[in-house]
Design a protein around this motif. Sequence first.
Motif, PDB file in Angstrom:
ATOM      1  N   TRP A 142       0.795  -1.247   0.037  1.00 50.68           N
ATOM      2  CA  TRP A 142       0.110   0.163   0.098  1.00 50.68           C
ATOM      3  C   TRP A 142       0.888   1.164   0.038  1.00 50.68           C
ATOM      4  O   TRP A 142       0.499   2.308  -0.569  1.00 50.68           O
ATOM      5  CB  TRP A 142      -1.005  -0.152   1.207  1.00 50.68           C
ATOM      6  N   VAL A 173       2.279   1.655  -3.425  1.00 51.88           N
ATOM      7  CA  VAL A 173       1.486   1.858  -4.295  1.00 51.88           C
ATOM      8  C   VAL A 173       0.858   3.589  -4.471  1.00 51.88           C
ATOM      9  O   VAL A 173       0.912   4.289  -5.339  1.00 51.88           O
ATOM     10  CB  VAL A 173      -0.028   1.204  -4.233  1.00 51.88           C
ATOM     11  N   VAL A 174       0.674   4.159  -2.912  1.00 49.23           N
ATOM     12  CA  VAL A 174       0.277   5.212  -2.898  1.00 49.23           C
ATOM     13  C   VAL A 174       1.619   6.172  -3.160  1.00 49.23           C
ATOM     14  O   VAL A 174       1.292   7.208  -3.856  1.00 49.23           O
ATOM     15  CB  VAL A 174       0.139   5.687  -1.337  1.00 49.23           C
ATOM     16  N   ILE A 187       3.684   5.427  -5.570  1.00 45.25           N
ATOM     17  CA  ILE A 187       3.906   5.747  -6.811  1.00 45.25           C
ATOM     18  C   ILE A 187       2.871   6.803  -7.462  1.00 45.25           C
ATOM     19  O   ILE A 187       2.933   7.784  -8.571  1.00 45.25           O
ATOM     20  CB  ILE A 187       3.642   4.466  -7.624  1.00 45.25           C
ATOM     21  N   ALA A 188       1.592   6.694  -7.037  1.00 50.50           N
ATOM     22  CA  ALA A 188       0.184   7.496  -7.392  1.00 50.50           C
ATOM     23  C   ALA A 188       0.767   9.225  -7.254  1.00 50.50           C
ATOM     24  O   ALA A 188       0.605   9.818  -8.184  1.00 50.50           O
ATOM     25  CB  ALA A 188      -0.774   7.236  -6.603  1.00 50.50           C
ATOM     26  N   MET A 189       1.337   9.376  -6.125  1.00 53.27           N
ATOM     27  CA  MET A 189       1.700  10.769  -5.982  1.00 53.27           C
ATOM     28  C   MET A 189       3.092  11.223  -6.577  1.00 53.27           C
ATOM     29  O   MET A 189       3.536  12.450  -6.774  1.00 53.27           O
ATOM     30  CB  MET A 189       1.641  11.298  -4.342  1.00 53.27           C
TER      31      MET A 189
END
Lengths: 416, 408
Positions: free
Chosen positions: B272, B275-276, B278-280
């Motif tokens: 998690w 993933v978060v 990478i998103a930001m």
Amino acid sequence: MNIDMKMAWRNIWRNPRRTLLTVLAITFACVLLVFMLSFQFGSYATMINSSVRIRTGHLQIQARGYQQDPKIQLVVQDPEAVGRMLDRIPGVKAYTFRADAFALVSSAERTYGVMITGIDPGREALISTLARTVQQGRYLSDQSAGDSMPGALIGRLLARNLKVTLGDELTVLGQGRDGSVAATVLKVRGIFASGQDAMDRSTIQMPLKAFQSVFSMAGAVHEVVIMAQDLADVPAVKAAIARKLPGIPADPPLAVLDWTQLMPGLRQAIHMDLISGAVFYLILIMVVAFSILNTFLMSILERTHEFGIMMAMGAKPGRLTRLVLAESVSMTLVGILAGVVMGCLLTGYFMVHGLDLGSSSEILRQFGIPSIFYPRLTPLTATAGPAAVFVITLLAALYPALRIRKLRPVEAIGHA
Amino acid sequence: MMDFQMAWRNIWRNPRRTTVILIAVIMGVWSMIFLGALMRGIVAGMVKNGISTLTGHVQIQQRLYPDDPSVVHRIRDPQAVMKILPRVLPPGSRWTFRVRVNAVAANARHSNGVTLVGIDPESEARVSFIGRSITSGNYLKAGDNNDILMGRALAEEFGTHLGQKLILMSQDTQGQIASRAFRISGIFRAEMESTEKHFVFILRGAAQQMLKMDGAVSEVSVVLPHHEQARQVAATLQARLAGKDLTARPWQKALPLLTAYLDLYDNFVLIWFVVVFIAMGFGIVNTTLMAVFERMREFGLLKALGMRPRRIVKGILIEALLLLLCGMAAGNLLGWLSCWGLSFKGIDLSALAQGAEYAGMARVIFPSLWPRDILSANAVVLGLGLLVSLYPAIKAARFTPVEAMMHY
């Protein structure tokens, strides 16, 4: 392609690097969502199918109230009549009869209280996968040639606790349907290991015919277990059965239950998993949305001068808003398209090759999931996540686009 | 210091853009901290429940009992164990001796398999859930030799209530079936329905007498002041019990499924975080790139004036650092506040109680903040954040003065 679309498309490639990064962020979110949703739905399907296969079936017909309070007196009196009715319902793939009673089971050394299930070996094999998990000996059969003693199939852990192996005898002592003492001796013919400890610790099966005579069932059973052609057919089959069930005279009255009623815990667990998944995905998409909001915002702030000139030449703010939205939308769509394609490819790869979840196999085993795992790509799992990404991204794009309405041509042109 | 001052002013040259990316970072960090704490909370609930449902932090049993929990495998000399315990266990530990065997419970209407637990009411109450779980009737006390405690779900299944009789049958040490009637003196509720259906409690003395155990017990359950000590204490105990044919197991071994869950959630939390991030990360790179390209002329000029590329890289990285630090500070604060806000009531899963039970989760989930998670979340954001900012920074350092000044 009209002129606005053409312009929008050219505009977004004025700064290829920025556009690419933005598209990549969207692609990343989409790939992840497609894969994760397929993964989740794949695990639900596996869990439902294995629980349904090994335990409950898709549907069951029972005496009303038996599910809440499994009393031996609450029987399906005339299973043959129910069977004849089921034969005429199209979606029914197979059905079988079972009867259960609690009894004291003793080996030479040990005594345990367990639930004994009487099964119809021939029919049961069409439904249950238990036969495939027999480790020693063999599955039950109707005719045990030249043997007066009925056979028993028991779980691996129960066999260990009772200290019995193949060929050993088990004494069964319980209470029959009419309240009489029910006693018999069974011979262990097979030992199975389903992998689910709760099941392997507490299951003992014997042929239904023998069960019925030992427990004075007078031909009655407790459950008619039904498999539909497919999980998706269950509601239709259930409705068809519910229509015809009142036609069968029965005392006590009968009821039809589907797997969600037979295993309410499983359905709720799936619900819970979906809800918590949705929370995680939503937060992820929001983070992505704020991540790319700057791209949308900057592509407008940078071009204040340009917009000023366009407005001075007669472009209406509404048209510019549409133009800017078209830019954001096409950028998003490119990302989503790439994401869906790559997500499907990735998921497809694992659908063929399987995903080895070795490290958590102990947990999966208890829920009846094999450690090699296959996600399940459906139209829903391929589009639901990307659709959410699209909506939220669009909302993010709306804020900068609406700012255009505030522009005054003269001030805007003056903006260096 | 001047570098920081400059960087700070630089990032606020475009407040709107900085605010947007700050929100992304804050949301990211918040979700890492908060959802991470919720995931930990789920497991913490499972562990707490597992330990208080009779396991304890450390169990001492006869060597074969874990695989075959029968009256045959008993601790024949509990006195010897009792002498060792106070000397080995850390101060503040509590323990209790029990009889625990499979049995059949029956009344006129119904019979079913249960686990018979013979307890010392006082010491048991300090170790497991039962002492604080009686909802009607009374907890056992010395002398209640005919009394039995049963779970609410089991009582419902048997259609029985306080004051009625319940018969227990189990195998005694001679291999005979012992059976005895008890009076239901208390009904308990537990976190899991399976616990309510599974256990019935009588006095240890009554159980020993019924099963002809001659003072023997099935197990010793130990609760330690800190659950991290379990493995080490179990090892020490095992060494001290050598030659007695006994085994001392920490809860991690006694509850292998829980240990597997712990590992699984460890992975979940880390995945998690990544993933978060990478998103930001995309946003951080993009925003920093924009900031760099806007200032191309400026960088060209600085370089023409003789500034070293290294200093430009440093300047941009400091800007990214300040941005990340602001986002992290606010994100951590928000995450901590959300956890604090939820720590009173928790997330109530009662509406999905059967689902929670199926998944082995507690009915109410409280967030559980792990210092390790907070550290690793911030390390991921800071480390990877600076790493991805290196790309725009190097880009800026490579602008040649002439090319850059031509811009515009």
